[in-house]
Design a protein around this motif. Structure first.
Motif, short mmCIF file in Angstrom:
data_model
loop_
_atom_site.label_atom_id
_atom_site.label_comp_id
_atom_site.label_asym_id
_atom_site.label_seq_id
_atom_site.Cartn_x
_atom_site.Cartn_y
_atom_site.Cartn_z
N ASP A 120 0.73 -1.29 0.01
CA ASP A 120 0.17 0.05 -0.01
C ASP A 120 0.90 1.36 -0.11
O ASP A 120 0.38 2.36 -0.48
CB ASP A 120 -1.01 -0.16 1.22
CG ASP A 120 -2.25 -0.95 1.01
OD1 ASP A 120 -2.33 -1.23 0.07
OD2 ASP A 120 -3.01 -1.15 1.96
N ASN A 136 -0.53 -7.99 -1.72
CA ASN A 136 -0.25 -6.98 -0.68
C ASN A 136 -1.16 -5.69 -0.68
O ASN A 136 -1.40 -4.89 0.33
CB ASN A 136 1.03 -6.40 -0.47
CG ASN A 136 2.22 -7.67 -0.06
OD1 ASN A 136 1.68 -8.72 0.58
ND2 ASN A 136 3.37 -7.90 -0.89
N THR A 178 -4.33 -3.66 0.16
CA THR A 178 -5.52 -3.95 1.07
C THR A 178 -6.43 -2.82 0.95
O THR A 178 -6.49 -2.10 -0.09
CB THR A 178 -4.96 -3.57 2.45
OG1 THR A 178 -4.62 -2.14 2.56
CG2 THR A 178 -3.77 -4.49 2.75
N ASP A 179 -7.70 -3.03 1.81
CA ASP A 179 -8.68 -1.87 1.46
C ASP A 179 -8.12 -0.43 1.57
O ASP A 179 -8.66 0.44 0.89
CB ASP A 179 -10.00 -2.14 2.63
CG ASP A 179 -10.60 -3.44 2.26
OD1 ASP A 179 -10.38 -3.96 1.20
OD2 ASP A 179 -11.14 -4.20 3.32
N ARG A 181 -6.34 -9.77 -0.18
CA ARG A 181 -6.58 -9.04 0.92
C ARG A 181 -7.63 -8.06 0.93
O ARG A 181 -7.87 -7.39 1.99
CB ARG A 181 -5.20 -8.22 1.41
CG ARG A 181 -4.25 -9.40 1.64
CD ARG A 181 -2.94 -8.76 2.27
NE ARG A 181 -3.08 -8.18 3.42
CZ ARG A 181 -2.08 -7.58 4.07
NH1 ARG A 181 -1.12 -7.42 3.38
NH2 ARG A 181 -2.29 -6.96 5.16
#
Length: 350
Positions: free
Chosen positions: A227, A249, A251-252, A274
């Motif tokens: 991120d 890797n 993510t939100d 994820r």
């Protein structure tokens, strides 16, 4: 007999050029080359059409190196805009070096050079090739695995106007090479770094910060980024195409930043394992022009993200892939059309 011969002569002299003028723009170039030998009239009419010779297409052809040299010796190819050598055979460094050494060829109008999968080309060949076309705007070196950062050095030195760069599969290009891209091509519009496995977050961040005009970014099959870099994608206001397939890797949090790219029409999140509803809902709310979205293989999404997409993207979404998303229930065609009236392709787990 004399009258008939005169009529034939007049037909060839007057009618053939007119027919060729009408037909030649619709002909594949290889067919046009065959017609050159039909008659002197055909040859003259076709050779006189400059638009027909703006493209040199040697893709998948044998003896492509010698064909390239022969073609560039002809006056009709002096205004080339496109050279396509994708998967061409028998093209090597020596062919470009020969063209460079003679000094007789300079393709000042060439805009696109496609060298995809020309495996016998090395950094030396890239240097010679790019020296011939100083005004190049698009370069594709897909899957020439032997290339290194030295190739990028040649490109940025010789070609100052690149806006489209495809380095997919160039596994030996490192942060140094991508830093050169960031420093020299701040007007870059399309970048493909698929499988450029030596790149790190730090280098990608610099590209995303400096190349803010990017419209298309392909990062397929790169699982090492985090991120730290993905959040920078959110600053690309013009981005319409983004492929993050395999971004394990992501993510939100990263996806929430990407949701600021309001012009996105294509987003591939396949195997972004994820990601959950939280990130996809953010995308639905921020990217209301989405036409294609792939969530293939993501277990963390449910019907909640589908509902959010139906509220924000129902008038734009035509392709939705939720194959392997076990949290999304199967629906009938009629149910899908109610959610997404323009949907033409829907893939769901069996």
């Amino acid at each position: 007999m004399a009258a008939a011969s005169a009529a034939d002569e007049a037909w060839c002299r007057e009618t053939v050029p007119r027919v060729m003028e009408l037909v030649s723009p619709r002909l594949p170039q290889r067919d046009a080359c065959v017609l050159l030998s039909v008659s002197p009239w055909c040859h003259r009419a076709l050779a006189a059409n400059p638009k027909l010779w703006e493209v040199l297409d040697l893709h998948e052809m044998k003896k492509a190196g010698e064909r390239l040299i022969s073609a560039l010796s002809l006056a009709r190819y002096r205004h080339l805009k496109v050279v396509n050598l994708e998967f061409a055979q028998d093209i090597e460094d020596r062919h470009f070096l020969r063209l460079k050494v003679t000094g007789a060829i300079l393709l000042e109008e060439l805009e696109l050079l496609n060298l995809n999968a020309c495996q016998k080309i090395s950094d030396t060949g890239i240097g010679a090739a790019t020296s011939l076309c100083p005004n190049l705007r698009a370069l594709s070196i897909y899957w020439i695995v032997g290339l290194t950062d030295a190739s990028i050095e040649h490109v940025v030195k010789n070609c100052k106007q690149i806006i489209d760069l495809n380095m997919s599969g160039c596994k030996n290009i490192s942060d140094r090479g991508i830093q050169l891209v960031a420093d020299n091509y701040q007007g870059l519009q399309k970048l493909d770094i698929t499988r450029c496995i030596k790149l790190t977050d730090d280098a990608l961040q610099k590209v995303l910060e400096k190349c803010s005009a990017l419209e298309s970014l392909n990062m397929y099959a790169l699982s090492s980024f985090t991120d730290k870099a993905y959040t920078k994608i959110g600053y690309l206001a013009n981005l319409t195409f983004l492929d993050l397939c395999g971004a394990q890797n992501l993510t939100d949090d990263g996806l929430r930043s990407i949701s600021r790219c309001g012009s996105l029409t294509y987003l591939n999140l396949s195997w972004c394992v994820r990601v959950t509803d939280v990130g996809v809902v953010a995308i639905a709310q921020g990217c209301r022009s989405l036409e294609l979205l792939s969530l293939f293989g993501i277990l963390g999404v449910t019907d909640a993200c589908l509902e959010a997409l139906s509220k924000s993207c129902s008038n734009s979404l035509t392709t939705l892939d939720v194959n392997g998303c076990t949290g999304i229930k199967r629906r009938s065609r009629d149910e899908l059309i109610q959610l997404f009236p323009r949907l033409s392709c829907f893939k769901v787990h069996s």
